[in-house]
Write a protein that holds these residues in place. Structure first.
Motif, PDB file in Angstrom:
ATOM      1  N   LEU A 262       0.829  -1.207   0.000  1.00  9.16           N
ATOM      2  CA  LEU A 262       0.000   0.000   0.000  1.00  9.16           C
ATOM      3  C   LEU A 262       0.865   1.260   0.000  1.00  9.16           C
ATOM      4  O   LEU A 262       0.508   2.270  -0.626  1.00  9.16           O
ATOM      5  CB  LEU A 262      -0.924  -0.004   1.217  1.00  9.16           C
ATOM      6  N   LYS A 263       1.994   1.206   0.667  1.00  4.35           N
ATOM      7  CA  LYS A 263       2.878   2.366   0.728  1.00  4.35           C
ATOM      8  C   LYS A 263       3.498   2.686  -0.634  1.00  4.35           C
ATOM      9  O   LYS A 263       4.026   3.788  -0.835  1.00  4.35           O
ATOM     10  CB  LYS A 263       3.980   2.146   1.761  1.00  4.35           C
ATOM     11  N   LYS A 264       3.424   1.746  -1.567  1.00  2.10           N
ATOM     12  CA  LYS A 264       3.941   1.973  -2.919  1.00  2.10           C
ATOM     13  C   LYS A 264       2.917   2.661  -3.816  1.00  2.10           C
ATOM     14  O   LYS A 264       3.221   3.024  -4.957  1.00  2.10           O
ATOM     15  CB  LYS A 264       4.374   0.645  -3.547  1.00  2.10           C
ATOM     16  N   SER A 265       1.706   2.839  -3.317  1.00  5.43           N
ATOM     17  CA  SER A 265       0.649   3.507  -4.081  1.00  5.43           C
ATOM     18  C   SER A 265       0.736   5.021  -3.902  1.00  5.43           C
ATOM     19  O   SER A 265       1.162   5.514  -2.849  1.00  5.43           O
ATOM     20  CB  SER A 265      -0.725   3.014  -3.610  1.00  5.43           C
ATOM     21  N   ASP A 266       0.296   5.758  -4.911  1.00  3.04           N
ATOM     22  CA  ASP A 266       0.265   7.218  -4.812  1.00  3.04           C
ATOM     23  C   ASP A 266      -0.858   7.702  -3.894  1.00  3.04           C
ATOM     24  O   ASP A 266      -0.763   8.791  -3.308  1.00  3.04           O
ATOM     25  CB  ASP A 266       0.080   7.841  -6.202  1.00  3.04           C
ATOM     26  N   SER A 267      -1.920   6.919  -3.795  1.00  5.72           N
ATOM     27  CA  SER A 267      -3.059   7.331  -2.966  1.00  5.72           C
ATOM     28  C   SER A 267      -3.678   6.107  -2.286  1.00  5.72           C
ATOM     29  O   SER A 267      -4.779   5.677  -2.653  1.00  5.72           O
ATOM     30  CB  SER A 267      -4.103   8.060  -3.812  1.00  5.72           C
ATOM     31  N   PRO A 268      -2.967   5.520  -1.338  1.00  7.24           N
ATOM     32  CA  PRO A 268      -3.449   4.301  -0.688  1.00  7.24           C
ATOM     33  C   PRO A 268      -4.682   4.554   0.177  1.00  7.24           C
ATOM     34  O   PRO A 268      -4.799   5.587   0.840  1.00  7.24           O
ATOM     35  CB  PRO A 268      -2.257   3.860   0.165  1.00  7.24           C
ATOM     36  N   ARG A 269      -5.585   3.576   0.145  1.00  9.22           N
ATOM     37  CA  ARG A 269      -6.811   3.663   0.923  1.00  9.22           C
ATOM     38  C   ARG A 269      -7.029   2.356   1.681  1.00  9.22           C
ATOM     39  O   ARG A 269      -6.854   1.265   1.120  1.00  9.22           O
ATOM     40  CB  ARG A 269      -8.018   3.916   0.014  1.00  9.22           C
ATOM     41  N   ILE A 270      -7.423   2.468   2.949  1.00  5.25           N
ATOM     42  CA  ILE A 270      -7.811   1.306   3.746  1.00  5.25           C
ATOM     43  C   ILE A 270      -9.196   1.571   4.307  1.00  5.25           C
ATOM     44  O   ILE A 270      -9.401   2.550   5.032  1.00  5.25           O
ATOM     45  CB  ILE A 270      -6.829   1.039   4.900  1.00  5.25           C
ATOM     46  N   SER A 271     -10.145   0.717   3.956  1.00 12.84           N
ATOM     47  CA  SER A 271     -11.506   0.831   4.471  1.00 12.84           C
ATOM     48  C   SER A 271     -11.806  -0.401   5.318  1.00 12.84           C
ATOM     49  O   SER A 271     -11.780  -1.526   4.811  1.00 12.84           O
ATOM     50  CB  SER A 271     -12.514   0.947   3.329  1.00 12.84           C
ATOM     51  N   ASN A 272     -12.068  -0.167   6.594  1.00 11.16           N
ATOM     52  CA  ASN A 272     -12.436  -1.249   7.493  1.00 11.16           C
ATOM     53  C   ASN A 272     -13.961  -1.276   7.614  1.00 11.16           C
ATOM     54  O   ASN A 272     -14.563  -0.324   8.122  1.00 11.16           O
ATOM     55  CB  ASN A 272     -11.797  -1.042   8.867  1.00 11.16           C
ATOM     56  N   ILE A 273     -14.573  -2.350   7.128  1.00 16.94           N
ATOM     57  CA  ILE A 273     -16.030  -2.418   7.115  1.00 16.94           C
ATOM     58  C   ILE A 273     -16.514  -2.808   8.501  1.00 16.94           C
ATOM     59  O   ILE A 273     -16.233  -3.890   9.008  1.00 16.94           O
ATOM     60  CB  ILE A 273     -16.520  -3.406   6.043  1.00 16.94           C
ATOM     61  N   THR A 274     -17.250  -1.898   9.103  1.00 14.41           N
ATOM     62  CA  THR A 274     -17.678  -2.047  10.475  1.00 14.41           C
ATOM     63  C   THR A 274     -19.195  -2.091  10.547  1.00 14.41           C
ATOM     64  O   THR A 274     -19.879  -2.401   9.576  1.00 14.41           O
ATOM     65  CB  THR A 274     -17.095  -0.909  11.346  1.00 14.41           C
TER      66      THR A 274
END
Length: 245
Positions: free
Chosen positions: A127-139
Motif C-alpha cells: 500500500l505504501k507503494k501507491s500514490d493514494s493508498p486507501r484502507i476501508s475497514n467495514i464495520t
C-alpha cells in the motif's frame, strides 16, 4: 489501473463492491477463504461482462494465506492501491454475557479484529507503494459505544457480546491506524454499510447490497482532501453520514 483487494468478496456486500469497482475500471482481487468458490464466482462475473477480476485465496485467520495473497499481488501489480477489510462473522447467537463461551467470543475476534490487523500489517508494504493508498475497514453501527449508550437509539436493545465488542475494537484500531499513517498519503476509515439484507443476517435488513456497496465505495475512492480516521455510516439519519464512535 488501480488495484483493490476485497476480503470476503465472494458473496453479499463484498461481491457487490467487486461488481461496482470492476465497472469503474479497477483491477479487483476477489478475496475468498475458499479459492474454488472464489474462482466460480469470478468466472460467472467474467461471463457476465465484468472485467479485471481475479479470485485470490485469503483467510484472515490463516497467516499463510495472507502472505501468499500478498506475494501474488506483489508479483502481478507491484503495489496495492486499496484494501477493503470486508470479511467478518457475526458468531453464534444468543450472545448474552452469562451464556457466551469465551471460545465463541475469541472466534469472532479472530476474524473481525485480529484478522483485520493481520491482513493490514501484511499489505502495508504494498500500500505504501501507491500514490493514494486507501484502507476501508467495514464495520457496523453496532460498534458505536455512543449510540449503544443512548436508550433512544433505534437499535439500542440489540446487544451482542461477541459481535458488538469486536466491531468496537475494530473502530478503535481504525483510529490508531489512521493516526500512525497520518503523515503519509493514506486515508483510513471505518465504514458501516448500514443494516443490509444479506446472508449474514438471513436477509432481515432493510438496506440493499447495491446501496451498501455504493456507500462503501463513496468513502473509499476519495481524493487527497478527504478525511481520514472517521466513522461513516449509511444509517445516520441527519444526512452527515458521520457516526459517533
Amino acid at each position: 489501473m488501480k488495484s483493490v483487494l476485497i476480503t470476503g468478496a465472494n458473496r453479499s456486500i463484498g461481491l457487490e463492491i467487486t461488481k461496482q469497482l470492476s465497472k469503474k475500471g479497477l483491477f479487483v482481487y476477489l478475496g475468498s477463504r475458499d479459492l474454488e468458490k472464489g474462482n466460480a464466482v469470478a468466472k460467472e462475473l467474467n461471463e457476465n461482462g465484468f472485467q479485471n477480476i481475479k479470485a485470490i485465496e485469503i483467510d484472515s485467520t490463516k497467516p499463510e494465506t495472507i502472505l501468499e495473497a500478498k506475494n501474488i499481488i506483489e508479483s502481478e501489480q507491484g503495489r496495492l492501491d486499496i484494501l477493503i477489510n470486508n470479511a467478518g462473522i457475526s458468531g453464534a447467537f444468543p450472545q448474552a454475557i452469562p451464556d457466551a463461551p469465551i471460545s465463541a467470543i475469541q472466534e469472532v475476534f479472530d476474524t473481525n479484529f485480529f484478522g483485520v490487523i493481520s491482513v493490514t500489517q501484511t499489505f502495508l508494504e504494498l500500500l505504501k507503494k501507491s500514490d493514494s493508498p486507501r484502507i476501508s475497514n467495514i464495520t457496523s453501527g453496532l460498534g458505536s459505544l455512543t449510540l449503544h449508550s443512548d436508550p433512544n437509539w433505534k437499535y439500542y436493545n440489540f446487544k451482542a457480546t461477541s459481535y458488538l465488542t469486536s466491531k468496537a475494537a475494530l473502530n478503535a484500531f481504525t483510529i490508531v491506524l489512521a493516526f500512525e499513517l497520518k503523515d503519509l498519503n493514506f486515508k483510513v476509515n471505518a465504514i458501516d454499510p448500514g443494516y443490509t439484507a444479506t446472508d449474514f443476517n438471513h436477509h432481515n435488513g432493510p438496506g440493499t447490497v447495491e446501496s451498501a456497496a455504493s456507500f462503501i465505495i463513496k468513502h473509499t475512492l476519495t481524493d487527497e482532501n478527504a478525511p481520514t480516521g472517521k466513522f461513516f455510516s449509511n444509517d445516520i439519519e441527519d444526512g452527515t453520514e458521520v457516526s459517533p464512535w
